[in-house]
Scaffold this motif. Structure first.
Motif, PDB file in Angstrom:
ATOM      1  N   HIS A 236       0.824  -1.225   0.000  1.00 32.47           N
ATOM      2  CA  HIS A 236       0.000   0.000   0.000  1.00 32.47           C
ATOM      3  C   HIS A 236       0.857   1.274   0.000  1.00 32.47           C
ATOM      4  N   GLU A 250      -2.137   0.286   8.115  1.00 34.38           N
ATOM      5  CA  GLU A 250      -1.305  -0.760   7.521  1.00 34.38           C
ATOM      6  C   GLU A 250      -0.133  -0.220   6.713  1.00 34.38           C
ATOM      7  N   HIS A 311       2.850  -7.196   4.286  1.00 33.19           N
ATOM      8  CA  HIS A 311       1.515  -6.656   4.572  1.00 33.19           C
ATOM      9  C   HIS A 311       1.111  -6.966   6.005  1.00 33.19           C
ATOM     10  N   ALA A 312      -0.005  -6.354   6.438  1.00 29.76           N
ATOM     11  CA  ALA A 312      -0.628  -6.709   7.712  1.00 29.76           C
ATOM     12  C   ALA A 312      -2.097  -6.990   7.422  1.00 29.76           C
TER      13      ALA A 312
HETATM   14 ZN   LIG Z   1      -2.236  -5.249   2.712  1.00 25.86          ZN
END
Ligand SMILES: [Zn+2]
Length: 408
Positions: A236, A250, A311-312
């Motif tokens: 992102h 995130e 990512h989270a």
């Molecule tokens: Zn993500």
């Protein structure tokens, strides 16, 4: 020195908006105290009794600023918030009173100045490489600094000491509660014996607040990843925030963890390239998919050995743990190495390693995996993203997973 001290004391108070006048009660302000949490998780409450609601939980070893040192309850500042903790579970010491200066070195980037000591806090200013900052409070990984009219928290990785006395103060480690010579030796990649020798210690006994000199010896040079090109993709960015929950965003935690992984990989000799380096997209003017395709393209362009997207996760509040995905069967080994090392290092629930048709994996031309580092929507997982030790363990897990993939 006196003048600086007074300024320091008043600026701390002023910046938190506690006293109306910066010059009032200089005597009291000059004895600002710091508390270290001694309970495993100490409840941080809105008022001075157990009937007041819990605002947060503070991990053992973390620091707070004591506003009012009471007999049963102390009023404290924790990550910019005022609240109360029980006096039995906190050790208090007076803050260092000298003002040290350092120089910003963030390469071609501008260093973010934040409202609090983690990337979950908003950016309130930026500093150029070369700027001088005064250190108001050293929190280890984060430092509370002043530069011109800018006052806030910056990441200590981007500050360099001037070392006026000939000692490079960045090579001084101030012992935190719960640390041992072993844990400190691991942190800096030096041997316990070198710490004993360097500091002329007769035993392994150390105490919180003790200053230890750290020397990196040539023998610790690590070239295990020399010649490897690794592209990391912090998921992102910019207006695409990713998941937002429990006060965490995130895109910010992804970048924070990625920067830590980068440093660790570089310490082992790897060349590391990021698909984005700030709060931007990989392709700022691109569409959603153009931005996604841009990320593995960075790996292709740089002839990378591997591509790892970080990512989270977000789902219902009960979903917990880490999971790692691959697309091509031949990339399963990379995903498995990452997942194994990651759950071992973080203690997070081992959800799964699975094949998934994610765009960044599908179009990649080099071995690729995407790790979901934990659930921002889960209260326990989210605690890891909020502490220095949690973020550091996450980064170490990914770093060790990469080492493991390359046979170490
Ligand atoms: Zn993500």
């Amino acid at each position: 020195m006196k003048r600086k001290l007074l300024w320091f004391a008043s600026s701390v108070v002023l910046s938190f908006g506690l006293l109306s006048s910066p010059s009032s009660h200089v005597e009291a302000a000059s004895s600002i105290k710091e508390g270290t949490i001694t309970a495993y998780w100490l409840t941080f409450r809105s008022g001075p009794s157990t009937s007041h609601k819990a605002l947060d939980y503070i991990k053992k070893g973390e620091k707070v600023i004591i506003l009012k040192d009471g007999s049963t309850w102390d009023q404290v500042l924790y990550q910019g918030k005022t609240g109360y903790v029980h006096d039995n579970y906190i050790t208090v010491k007076t803050l260092q009173q000298s003002v040290e200066t350092k120089t910003v070195n963030a390469g071609s980037e501008r260093l973010n100045v934040r409202k609090g000591p983690s990337t979950s806090y908003s950016i309130i200013g930026k500093l150029n490489t070369g700027a001088t900052v005064e250190i108001l409070k050293d929190l280890g990984t984060w430092e509370y600094v002043k530069s011109g009219s800018t006052v806030g928290y910056v990441h200590s990785d981007f500050l360099e000491s001037k070392g006026s006395s000939g000692i490079n103060v960045s090579d001084i480690h101030v012992v935190n509660a719960g640390e041992t010579l072993w844990s400190i030796s691991q942190k800096y990649g030096v041997s316990v014996q070198s710490l004993l020798d360097r500091n002329q210690l007769n035993s392994n006994l150390i105490f919180p607040g003790q200053r230890l000199s750290i020397t990196k010896k040539a023998e610790t040079i690590d070239n295990r990843l020399a010649g490897k090109v690794i592209v990391l993709d912090p998921g992102h960015g910019d207006d695409r925030s990713g998941a937002v929950a429990n006060g965490l965003v995130e895109k910010e935690v992804n970048l924070d963890i990625t920067n830590r992984v980068k440093k660790k990989l570089e310490s082992s000799g790897a060349k590391v390239i990021l698909a984005r380096t700030g709060d931007t997209d990989c392709m700022p003017l691109g569409s959603y998919y153009e931005d996604l395709y841009c990320r593995p393209e960075v790996a292709t362009e740089n002839k990378a050995d591997i591509f790892v997207s970080i990512h989270a996760n977000a789902f219902t509040s009960t979903a917990t743990g880490a999971e790692t995905f691959y697309y091509k069967q031949s990339d399963q080994k990379l995903a498995q190495s990452l997942q194994d090392a990651y759950v071992k290092e973080t203690g997070l629930h081992n959800r799964r390693v699975a094949k998934e048709d994610f765009a960044v994996l599908r179009v990649s031309t080099v071995p690729s995996a995407l790790i979901e580092t934990g659930f921002l929507t889960n209260v326990n997982d989210s605690k890891l993203f909020k502490t220095e030790s949690g973020l550091n363990n996450m980064a170490t897990g990914i770093y060790k997973g990469i080492l493991k993939y390359f046979g170490y």
